[in-house]
Design a protein around this motif. Sequence first.
Motif, PDB file in Angstrom:
ATOM      1  N   ALA A  12       0.827  -1.208   0.000  1.00 49.99           N
ATOM      2  CA  ALA A  12       0.000   0.000   0.000  1.00 49.99           C
ATOM      3  C   ALA A  12       0.862   1.259   0.000  1.00 49.99           C
ATOM      4  CB  ALA A  12      -0.942   0.000   1.201  1.00 49.99           C
ATOM      5  N   ARG A  71     -10.139   0.249  -3.734  1.00 53.35           N
ATOM      6  CA  ARG A  71      -9.528  -0.744  -2.844  1.00 53.35           C
ATOM      7  C   ARG A  71      -8.801  -1.836  -3.610  1.00 53.35           C
ATOM      8  NH1 ARG A  71     -13.633  -3.033   1.184  1.00 53.35           N
ATOM      9  NH2 ARG A  71     -11.743  -4.046   1.883  1.00 53.35           N
ATOM     10  N   ASP A  72      -9.329  -2.219  -4.771  1.00 58.77           N
ATOM     11  CA  ASP A  72      -8.707  -3.309  -5.506  1.00 58.77           C
ATOM     12  C   ASP A  72      -7.484  -2.869  -6.309  1.00 58.77           C
ATOM     13  OD1 ASP A  72      -9.996  -1.887  -7.479  1.00 58.77           O
ATOM     14  OD2 ASP A  72     -10.968  -3.633  -8.386  1.00 58.77           O
TER      15      ASP A  72
END
Length: 115
Positions: A12, A71-72
């Motif tokens: 992330a 999110r993906d």
Amino acid sequence: MSEPDPEEKIDATFRNGSLTAAGIILGFSLNFIGRWLSNPNDWSRIDIIPMIVLTIGIAIQVKVLADLLARDSLIAAKYDRSRRLFLIGVVIVAVGIGIALLNDILGLGSMQMLG
């Protein structure tokens, strides 16, 4: 060479750096088009060409920014696709700026970019 895992994920933190860079470059693109639009000079038909190219490039950049916020987007395949699409958007914006500068240098348009 083996196929990459379709569910491989990126970190992330790495995605966040790319998101920041994409946002900054999009901001520069929007600032350029905003300053060009606010120019008090008259428009001519030839000015439509770089404006369309710039708008397409910026639209691609906005789509990629939205994709990176999803999110993906941590899935490596989706991240790589977004990265490639963003670079295409940057190139399209650069081509639009180049066309506008060429119009200005050749005296084809009435929207002066160089002053």
